[in-house]
Write a protein that holds these residues in place. Structure first.
Motif, PDB file in Angstrom:
ATOM      1  N   THR A  45       0.838  -1.206   0.000  1.00 15.70           N
ATOM      2  CA  THR A  45       0.000   0.000   0.000  1.00 15.70           C
ATOM      3  C   THR A  45       0.872   1.255   0.000  1.00 15.70           C
ATOM      4  O   THR A  45       0.977   1.954   1.005  1.00 15.70           O
ATOM      5  CB  THR A  45      -0.940   0.007   1.225  1.00 15.70           C
ATOM      6  OG1 THR A  45      -0.163  -0.273   2.385  1.00 15.70           O
ATOM      7  CG2 THR A  45      -2.058  -0.989   1.100  1.00 15.70           C
ATOM      8  N   ASP A  47       0.488   4.162  -1.158  1.00 14.65           N
ATOM      9  CA  ASP A  47      -0.158   5.453  -0.909  1.00 14.65           C
ATOM     10  C   ASP A  47      -0.389   5.701   0.585  1.00 14.65           C
ATOM     11  O   ASP A  47      -0.677   6.819   0.994  1.00 14.65           O
ATOM     12  CB  ASP A  47      -1.492   5.538  -1.654  1.00 14.65           C
ATOM     13  CG  ASP A  47      -2.479   4.473  -1.216  1.00 14.65           C
ATOM     14  OD1 ASP A  47      -2.047   3.335  -0.943  1.00 14.65           O
ATOM     15  OD2 ASP A  47      -3.686   4.777  -1.139  1.00 14.65           O
ATOM     16  N   ARG A  48      -0.230   4.690   1.418  1.00 11.32           N
ATOM     17  CA  ARG A  48      -0.470   4.814   2.853  1.00 11.32           C
ATOM     18  C   ARG A  48       0.798   5.124   3.643  1.00 11.32           C
ATOM     19  O   ARG A  48       0.729   5.642   4.756  1.00 11.32           O
ATOM     20  CB  ARG A  48      -1.080   3.519   3.375  1.00 11.32           C
ATOM     21  CG  ARG A  48      -1.529   3.629   4.828  1.00 11.32           C
ATOM     22  CD  ARG A  48      -2.234   2.382   5.290  1.00 11.32           C
ATOM     23  NE  ARG A  48      -3.480   2.246   4.552  1.00 11.32           N
ATOM     24  CZ  ARG A  48      -4.200   1.137   4.520  1.00 11.32           C
ATOM     25  NH1 ARG A  48      -3.812   0.072   5.160  1.00 11.32           N
ATOM     26  NH2 ARG A  48      -5.320   1.098   3.828  1.00 11.32           N
ATOM     27  N   LYS A  74      -4.111   9.328   5.316  1.00 15.15           N
ATOM     28  CA  LYS A  74      -4.622   7.972   5.532  1.00 15.15           C
ATOM     29  C   LYS A  74      -4.847   7.690   7.013  1.00 15.15           C
ATOM     30  O   LYS A  74      -5.658   6.851   7.386  1.00 15.15           O
ATOM     31  CB  LYS A  74      -3.648   6.934   4.963  1.00 15.15           C
ATOM     32  CG  LYS A  74      -3.434   7.057   3.475  1.00 15.15           C
ATOM     33  CD  LYS A  74      -4.704   6.788   2.727  1.00 15.15           C
ATOM     34  CE  LYS A  74      -4.492   6.894   1.233  1.00 15.15           C
ATOM     35  NZ  LYS A  74      -5.675   6.564   0.469  1.00 15.15           N
ATOM     36  N   LYS A  75      -4.111   8.383   7.867  1.00  7.45           N
ATOM     37  CA  LYS A  75      -4.193   8.157   9.307  1.00  7.45           C
ATOM     38  C   LYS A  75      -5.592   8.458   9.845  1.00  7.45           C
ATOM     39  O   LYS A  75      -6.095   7.740  10.714  1.00  7.45           O
ATOM     40  CB  LYS A  75      -3.145   9.020  10.009  1.00  7.45           C
ATOM     41  CG  LYS A  75      -3.025   8.753  11.478  1.00  7.45           C
ATOM     42  CD  LYS A  75      -1.808   9.466  12.014  1.00  7.45           C
ATOM     43  CE  LYS A  75      -2.217  10.539  12.957  1.00  7.45           C
ATOM     44  NZ  LYS A  75      -1.104  11.159  13.649  1.00  7.45           N
ATOM     45  N   ASP A  92      -1.284  -4.951   5.660  1.00 10.46           N
ATOM     46  CA  ASP A  92      -0.280  -4.356   4.777  1.00 10.46           C
ATOM     47  C   ASP A  92       1.039  -5.088   4.961  1.00 10.46           C
ATOM     48  O   ASP A  92       1.380  -5.522   6.060  1.00 10.46           O
ATOM     49  CB  ASP A  92      -0.086  -2.876   5.090  1.00 10.46           C
ATOM     50  CG  ASP A  92      -1.357  -2.068   4.881  1.00 10.46           C
ATOM     51  OD1 ASP A  92      -2.279  -2.570   4.209  1.00 10.46           O
ATOM     52  OD2 ASP A  92      -1.417  -0.953   5.405  1.00 10.46           O
TER      53      ASP A  92
END
Length: 116
Positions: A45, A47-48, A74-75, A92
């Motif tokens: 992931t 993008d996270r 994302k948090k 993840d």
């Protein structure tokens, strides 16, 4: 031949989430070998997470610390889910690819990497 890199933690990264501040885990990588190793960190992931350095060189008998930060955008979603179910279960994954490299190549790459 066994690979000269060791990782701490060995199995699982632990993130401590709070409403304020950076949510981060650290991965320590040590090269116990006699040759330089190149590495690249990947995640399922991207993008996270922000991974620094995400690639680099680790010289013989040296160590490096990799910082893995949860992206602030994302948090918020992760914390909202945690408030509904007090435990966060995350699937993840992270992969550290590495290769032992020739000393000549290591010196050529030295200025092109984000690690010491």
């Amino acid at each position: 031949m066994t690979h000269p890199l060791s990782f701490n933690p060995h199995e699982r990264l632990v993130f401590s989430f709070t409403d304020h501040g950076v949510t981060e885990a650290r991965l320590n990588v040590r090269n116990f070998g006699a040759s330089c190793c190149a590495f690249k960190v990947k995640t399922t992931t991207p993008d996270r997470y922000l991974v620094k350095p995400n690639h680099g060189l680790i010289h013989p008998n040296r160590a490096d610390e990799i910082s893995i930060v949860v992206a602030e955008i994302k948090k918020t979603g992760i914390l909202a889910r945690a408030k509904l179910d007090s435990r966060i279960h995350c699937t993840d994954k992270f992969l550290v690819q590495s290769a032992i490299i020739d000393p000549l190549l290591a010196s050529q790459l030295e200025g092109q990497t984000s690690s010491k």
